[in-house]
Design a protein around this motif. Structure first.
Motif: not given
Ligand code: MN
Ligand code: PEP
Length: 337
Positions: A102, A126, A131, A272, A298, A309, A312
């Motif tokens: 993330c 990524r 942020k 997400h 992610e 994050d 996830q």
């Molecule tokens: Mn994220």
């Protein structure tokens, strides 16, 4: 308006028509195809009536573009657009996996996570440097320093990089150091930012806003194309609904719908979209099955210590397993990893 020319039209007739369209204050578009030339005229279509184009000797037909988003629509541009992110194509028969943490936290975290992403089959890295956090007390990212680190790690592992830009003032900087710019869900209708990313020559991954309809997403993309940047990837990342068991409700029906309405590539973000690690792999596979051109997932080398994050983010082994399952699934929908 879409103006379809008859076959074998001389170039000077096309130029003359484009000039007449422009003289009426409309934006002329020139789309040469393999069989015939198609012209477009964007703006107040009523003024076109004065030009009497349907009676022009080289014009075959004149049709209105019914969709409110013109440049983004398939009506105007029937073929799929291929977006090139640092040499990786999105929108063709090859599926594109975008993965990474993330946020860019530090060199060790980013390098280990990038290696995990690459080992699992990702071709684009990524990582968020700027942020957009819901709480001002959450980790806000390392900004410019994070961006430099991302670019450096991308070079080291041999992957192009994508990162979010949260304000117009940073667009030049991010466009200089990243291979693609991400506009996040929270900024999908930040029109100044959309115009700013439309003016750079770097691809843009535009995420669907949390309360945005499909049409809102397409109109947001239209802002970017209207500024001259047609390298736009649409991202379905879930919307807010009454359901709170998942972080968002991943709207997978939007994937074939977007592909039908627009020529732009579509990627799915199941991270997400669900907010729950154990749901990421099944929804990633479902996104691929629904016809997405790629995924944004992610992955963190150790999600238990992630600064954002973590809940996830996939563990490296889980991401690798996802890559293997995708390789088996994709041929069914006519794609390869
Ligand atoms: Mn994220
Ligand atoms: C992200 O990709 O880390 C992010 C913040 O995504 P979204 O804008 O979809 O919430």
């Amino acid at each position: 308006m879409i103006i379809v020319m008859k076959p074998n039209v001389p170039d000077d007739a096309v130029t003359e028509l484009l000039e007449r369209i422009e003289a009426k204050g409309l934006k002329p578009l020139h789309m040469p195809g393999s069989e015939r030339v198609v012209l477009g005229a964007l703006g107040d279509e009523r003024v076109l009536a004065d030009l009497g184009l349907e009676h022009h000797p080289y014009v075959e037909s004149v049709k209105p573009i019914l969709a409110p988003y013109k440049l983004v629509s398939r009506e105007l541009h029937p073929h799929d657009t291929i977006v090139n992110i640092g040499g990786v194509s999105l929108g063709g028969s090859r599926f594109a996996l975008i993965a990474g943490p993330c946020a860019v936290e530090n060199e060790t975290q980013l390098l280990a996570s990038a290696k995990a992403a690459k080992a699992g089959g990702a071709r684009i890295l990524r990582g968020g440097a700027f942020k957009p956090r819901t709480s001002p007390y959450s980790f806000q990212g390392h900004g410019g320093d994070g961006l430099m680190l991302l670019a450096e790690v991308g070079r080291e592992v041999g992957m192009p990089v994508v990162t979010e830009v949260v304000e117009s003032a940073d667009v030049e900087l991010v466009a200089t150091h990243a291979d693609a710019l991400q506009v996040g869900a929270r900024n999908m209708q930040n029109f100044a930012l959309l115009k700013a990313v439309g003016q750079v020559r770097k691809p843009v991954i535009l995420k669907r806003g949390m309360a945005a309809k499909v049409e809102d997403l397409l109109l947001a993309a239209e802002y970017i194309l209207a500024e001259g940047n047609d390298q736009v990837v649409l991202c379905e990342r879930g919307i807010r609904t009454f359901e709170t068991a998942t972080r968002n409700t991943l709207d997978l029906a939007a994937v074939p719908l977007l592909k039908m309405l627009s020529h732009l590539p579509v990627v799915v973000d199941p991270s997400h979209g669900t907010g729950v690690r154990s749901l990421v792999t099944p929804m990633a596979l479902a996104g691929a099955a629904a016809g997405a051109d790629g995924l944004m997932v992610e992955v963190h080398y150790d999600p238990s210590v992630a600064l954002s994050d973590g809940a996830q983010s996939l563990y490296p082994a889980q991401f690798e397993a996802l890559g293997k399952q995708l390789a088996q699934l994709l041929p069914v929908v006519g794609r390869s990893l």
